[in-house]
Design an enzyme around this catalytic site. Structure first.
Site, short mmCIF file in Angstrom:
data_model
loop_
_atom_site.label_atom_id
_atom_site.label_comp_id
_atom_site.label_asym_id
_atom_site.label_seq_id
_atom_site.Cartn_x
_atom_site.Cartn_y
_atom_site.Cartn_z
N LYS A 115 -19.71 14.21 80.08
CA LYS A 115 -20.37 13.19 80.91
C LYS A 115 -19.63 11.86 80.88
CE LYS A 115 -25.17 14.61 81.45
NZ LYS A 115 -25.27 16.00 81.10
N LYS A 203 -20.31 26.00 85.08
CA LYS A 203 -21.74 26.25 85.27
C LYS A 203 -22.22 25.64 86.59
CE LYS A 203 -23.85 22.20 83.23
NZ LYS A 203 -24.90 21.55 82.52
N LYS A 206 -26.12 20.34 89.33
CA LYS A 206 -26.55 19.51 90.46
C LYS A 206 -25.51 18.44 90.79
CE LYS A 206 -29.96 18.06 87.04
NZ LYS A 206 -31.27 18.30 86.55
P1 TYM Z 1 -30.86 19.22 81.87
O1 TYM Z 1 -31.88 18.46 82.61
O2 TYM Z 1 -29.42 18.89 82.10
O3 TYM Z 1 -31.03 20.75 82.15
C1 TYM Z 1 -32.30 21.32 82.10
C2 TYM Z 1 -32.25 22.76 81.65
O4 TYM Z 1 -31.57 23.56 82.60
C3 TYM Z 1 -30.58 24.32 81.93
N1 TYM Z 1 -29.46 24.54 82.85
C4 TYM Z 1 -28.88 25.73 83.05
N2 TYM Z 1 -29.12 26.93 82.51
C5 TYM Z 1 -28.35 27.96 82.92
N3 TYM Z 1 -27.37 27.82 83.85
C6 TYM Z 1 -27.08 26.62 84.40
N4 TYM Z 1 -26.14 26.51 85.31
C7 TYM Z 1 -27.87 25.51 84.01
N5 TYM Z 1 -27.87 24.20 84.35
C8 TYM Z 1 -28.85 23.62 83.63
C9 TYM Z 1 -30.19 23.47 80.73
O5 TYM Z 1 -29.57 24.23 79.74
C10 TYM Z 1 -31.51 22.94 80.31
O6 TYM Z 1 -32.21 23.87 79.52
N6 TYM Z 1 -31.08 17.20 77.36
C11 TYM Z 1 -31.73 18.10 78.26
C12 TYM Z 1 -33.17 17.74 78.55
C13 TYM Z 1 -33.97 17.50 77.31
C14 TYM Z 1 -34.57 18.48 76.50
C15 TYM Z 1 -35.18 17.78 75.44
C16 TYM Z 1 -34.68 19.85 76.58
C17 TYM Z 1 -34.22 16.31 76.75
N7 TYM Z 1 -34.94 16.47 75.62
C18 TYM Z 1 -35.87 18.44 74.42
C19 TYM Z 1 -35.39 20.52 75.55
C20 TYM Z 1 -35.96 19.81 74.50
C21 TYM Z 1 -30.98 18.10 79.57
O7 TYM Z 1 -30.34 17.14 79.91
O8 TYM Z 1 -31.18 19.19 80.32
#
Ligand code: TYM
Length: 336
Positions: A115, A203, A206
């Site tokens: 990032k 991967k 968005k």
């Molecule tokens: P974030 O918002 O980037 O992504 C949310 C969830 O989607 C999953 N994900 C994917 N899984 C499979 N293939 C993909 N291409 C793909 N793109 C996204 C991510 O692995 C994630 O599970 N830090 C986290 C949010 C967060 C969180 C937490 C999650 C903050 N605090 C506590 C669990 C527990 C994040 O930025 O996810």
């Protein structure tokens, strides 16, 4: 009672990667376990502001929560929905954990490296985001955190912080299950990583600019089908699951298994030995369209009021649990 917890940032409409990698596994686990587990689903809105937000954050938050309901989340007294910024204990525990974590371990986080890459000056929130994530998890003593593979490193960091803290101050935190146990709990062999349709080494994200690289949850079923039909494959002319040598084809097999709720091995066997990539694409395109149509239809029936009502009781519960844990931590540091 064990706690299962997850969060998805609400920076835009979500992708099929978010849906298949995190949202759907969470809904399935919640429905399976909510009789005898606490299920916490929250929007990490403080995590959202580390980068640009597309559209209106408030609208995105409510829409994200509706997604869980549209995906079939069953609500009962053990299922809690809340917004991170409405539970101030998250920010305070994050600060305290900042004083437990080291610069070295935080700098090693791949997501931080990715990032911040190419940015002239990167905000401190991008660096600190895994520590806030650890606070999100540890406040609720969560054992299982359904996530896509890209987030596994943050679970390992959370475990390390919890163990270091407990060694010094006593058994205050529940250490979350290891990533191997998390994957097993989700009923899978490996963590999920849905790939970019045009560039399947990466991967699906968005933030990738090319429209055809990702399926958004508000794409019309026809548009989504076209994107699948134009997905990058390879020239082996052999349908085989091997993410290293045939990531495009393997990604389609993986998507097919998840949207039809079939074991991946069954989908792989069905297509083994086939050579016509067009047939596989057509089948995946059809099944993704059907899934999206049903999902979007469900979504249109959920009102904002329904979500706000769930947030009211969810945030009351979350503040009670989080404040109680924070108080234990404050006492350990002689802040209380
Ligand atoms: P974030 O918002 O980037 O992504 C949310 C969830 O989607 C999953 N994900 C994917 N899984 C499979 N293939 C993909 N291409 C793909 N793109 C996204 C991510 O692995 C994630 O599970 N830090 C986290 C949010 C967060 C969180 C937490 C999650 C903050 N605090 C506590 C669990 C527990 C994040 O930025 O996810």
């Amino acid at each position: 009672m064990k706690t299962i917890l997850t969060g998805i940032r609400a920076n835009s409409v979500l992708t099929l990667g978010n849906y298949l990698g995190a949202l759907l596994p969470m809904v399935r686990l919640a429905n399976e376990h909510s009789k005898d587990s606490q299920v916490n689903i929250f929007v990490p809105d403080l995590h959202s502001i580390i980068s640009d937000v597309d559209g209106d954050l408030q609208e995105n938050i409510i829409r994200s929560l509706k997604y869980y309901l549209a995906a079939g989340l069953e609500i009962n007294e053990n299922v809690h929905i809340y917004r991170q910024s409405h539970v101030p204990a998250h920010s305070e525990l994050c600060w305290i954990l900042n004083c437990v974590a080291t610069m070295g371990e935080t700098s090693r986080m791949i997501q931080y490296k990715e990032k911040s890459k190419g940015q002239e000056s990167c905000n401190v929130g991008i660096f600190d985001y895994p520590i806030l994530m650890a606070a999100d998890i540890l406040l609720y003593s969560a054992e299982f955190i359904p996530l896509g593979e890209d987030q596994f490193q943050h679970i390992e960091l959370t475990r390390n912080l919890a163990m270091r803290f407990n060694n010094k101050y006593g058994e205050i935190f529940t250490v979350p299950a290891s990533t191997a146990e998390q994957v097993k709990f989700m009923g899978m062999e490996n963590g999920l990583r849905i790939r970019d349709l045009l560039n399947p080494e990466k991967k699906m994200s968005k933030s990738t600019a090319a429209e055809n690289s990702k399926i958004m949850l508000d794409d019309t079923p026809e548009k989504a089908a076209k994107k699948i039909m134009s997905a990058t494959t390879d020239s082996f002319d052999k349908i085989k699951f091997d993410m290293w040598t045939q990531p495009g084809i393997s990604n389609l097999l993986q998507i097919e298994a998840l949207v039809t709720d079939a074991p991946l091995q069954d989908v792989i066997s069905t297509w083994a030995g086939e050579t016509h990539y067009g047939d596989l694409k057509k089948k995946v395109a059809e099944d993704v369209s059907v899934m999206l149509e049903e999902f979007q239809n469900n979504l249109s029936k959920i009102s904002d009021e329904e979500v706000y009502k769930l947030l009211e009781s969810g945030e009351k519960y979350a503040n009670e649990v989080a404040n109680a844990k924070l108080f234990e931590v404050q006492k350990a540091f002689n802040l209380r």
